[in-house]
Design a protein around this motif. Structure first.
Motif, short mmCIF file in Angstrom:
data_model
loop_
_atom_site.label_atom_id
_atom_site.label_comp_id
_atom_site.label_asym_id
_atom_site.label_seq_id
_atom_site.Cartn_x
_atom_site.Cartn_y
_atom_site.Cartn_z
N UNK A 74 0.39 -0.98 0.18
CA UNK A 74 0.60 0.02 -0.17
C UNK A 74 0.91 1.80 0.18
N UNK A 75 0.73 2.22 -0.84
CA UNK A 75 0.81 3.61 -0.73
C UNK A 75 1.59 4.02 0.11
N UNK A 76 0.74 3.98 1.81
CA UNK A 76 0.86 4.76 2.59
C UNK A 76 1.88 3.97 3.41
N UNK A 77 1.78 2.81 3.04
CA UNK A 77 3.04 1.98 4.32
C UNK A 77 3.67 2.31 4.62
N UNK A 78 4.87 1.25 5.48
CA UNK A 78 6.28 1.65 5.21
C UNK A 78 7.24 0.68 4.95
N UNK A 104 -0.88 -7.83 -3.57
CA UNK A 104 -1.42 -6.38 -4.16
C UNK A 104 -2.18 -6.29 -4.50
N UNK A 105 -3.42 -5.16 -4.23
CA UNK A 105 -4.48 -5.15 -4.51
C UNK A 105 -4.96 -4.61 -5.61
N UNK A 106 -5.66 -4.28 -5.97
CA UNK A 106 -6.58 -4.24 -7.52
C UNK A 106 -6.44 -2.17 -7.80
N UNK A 107 -6.81 -2.12 -9.14
CA UNK A 107 -6.06 -0.65 -9.71
C UNK A 107 -6.95 -0.07 -8.49
N UNK A 108 -8.22 0.02 -7.93
CA UNK A 108 -7.81 1.06 -6.88
C UNK A 108 -7.63 0.69 -5.21
N UNK A 109 -6.42 0.03 -5.24
CA UNK A 109 -6.08 0.20 -4.25
C UNK A 109 -6.92 -1.19 -3.29
N UNK A 110 -6.55 -0.92 -1.65
CA UNK A 110 -7.51 -1.93 -0.62
C UNK A 110 -8.68 -1.41 -0.65
N UNK A 116 -7.69 -2.56 7.38
CA UNK A 116 -7.40 -3.23 9.17
C UNK A 116 -7.73 -4.72 9.36
N UNK A 117 -7.87 -5.34 8.49
CA UNK A 117 -7.14 -7.28 8.85
C UNK A 117 -5.06 -7.37 8.72
N UNK A 118 -4.75 -5.81 8.27
CA UNK A 118 -3.26 -6.23 8.02
C UNK A 118 -2.85 -6.19 8.79
N UNK A 119 -1.56 -6.94 9.32
CA UNK A 119 -0.62 -6.92 9.87
C UNK A 119 0.48 -6.03 10.13
N UNK A 120 0.81 -5.75 8.62
CA UNK A 120 1.86 -4.96 8.41
C UNK A 120 1.31 -4.57 7.03
N UNK A 121 1.70 -2.80 6.86
CA UNK A 121 1.39 -2.30 5.50
C UNK A 121 2.61 -1.77 4.99
N UNK A 122 2.90 -2.00 4.00
CA UNK A 122 4.69 -2.11 3.28
C UNK A 122 4.15 -0.95 1.77
N UNK A 123 5.15 -0.17 2.40
CA UNK A 123 4.91 1.22 0.19
C UNK A 123 5.99 0.42 -0.36
N UNK A 124 5.89 -0.33 -1.47
CA UNK A 124 6.90 -0.82 -2.39
C UNK A 124 7.85 0.26 -2.67
N UNK A 125 7.60 1.47 -3.14
CA UNK A 125 8.02 3.09 -3.45
C UNK A 125 7.63 3.74 -3.40
N UNK A 126 7.59 5.07 -3.66
CA UNK A 126 6.68 5.96 -3.96
C UNK A 126 5.76 6.74 -5.29
N UNK A 128 4.54 5.09 -8.88
CA UNK A 128 3.65 4.16 -9.22
C UNK A 128 3.47 3.00 -10.28
N UNK A 129 3.88 1.92 -9.97
CA UNK A 129 4.21 1.24 -10.79
C UNK A 129 2.52 -0.13 -11.61
N UNK A 130 2.32 -0.27 -12.70
CA UNK A 130 1.86 -1.39 -13.47
C UNK A 130 1.82 -1.96 -12.29
N UNK A 131 0.53 -3.06 -12.08
CA UNK A 131 0.60 -3.82 -11.53
C UNK A 131 1.12 -5.40 -11.62
#
Length: 157
Positions: A74-78, A104-110, A116-126, A128-131
């Protein structure tokens, strides 16, 4: 511990399939690993963004088992450095986690319920990449983390 890569969307495109298969096989030398491609809901192109995310989220939540460790991209992740991702994976193994799910979520994210169910949110990069490329990058980075944990030379080639 098993590593599962889940991605909402279409199957792997041919231009990334070979790389994804290659890194998935390599990860398999360290951990059992699998991909699960989650098809978008029917008529997804006609749904408003919020409703589409909610339906995709419901599918994901149905697939999750109570003892899965969910790590969402997720883009807001760590962000992680490669060494940090290796430590993250090692910590899950030390905790005897049965399955780590990288989602990896859909085109609009998660949907918020999935976040809320996630135990960790990871931002791969600032960036935007194709899925499709995110899938390849994710597989490569997890493989890299595995080699770091074993002190193998791949990380420094």
């Amino acid at each position: 511990m098993k590593i599962s890569f889940w991605s909402v969307g279409k199957s792997h495109e041919p231009y990334v399939l070979q790389g994804i298969d290659n890194f998935t096989k390599r990860i398999g030398k360290y951990y059992p690993v699998e991909w699960q491609i989650i098809a978008p809901p029917k008529n997804s192109g006609l749904l408003p963004e919020a409703e589409l995310k909610k339906k995709e989220g419901a599918i994901v939540l149905q697939l999750l088992r109570p003892d899965d460790y969910l790590c969402v991209l997720d883009e807001r992740g760590k962000p992680f450095r490669s060494e940090g991702l290796a430590q993250f994976i090692q910590q899950r193994a030390n905790e005897s986690v049965r399955q780590v799910v990288f989602l990896i979520g859909g085109a609009y994210g998660l949907d918020e319920a999935v976040l809320q169910k996630a135990k960790h949110q990871w931002s791969l990069s600032q960036l935007t990449f194709p899925h499709q490329l995110v899938r390849l990058i994710l597989a490569e980075q997890v493989y890299r983390a595995c080699t770091i944990l074993r002190n193998e030379k791949y990380h420094h080639e």
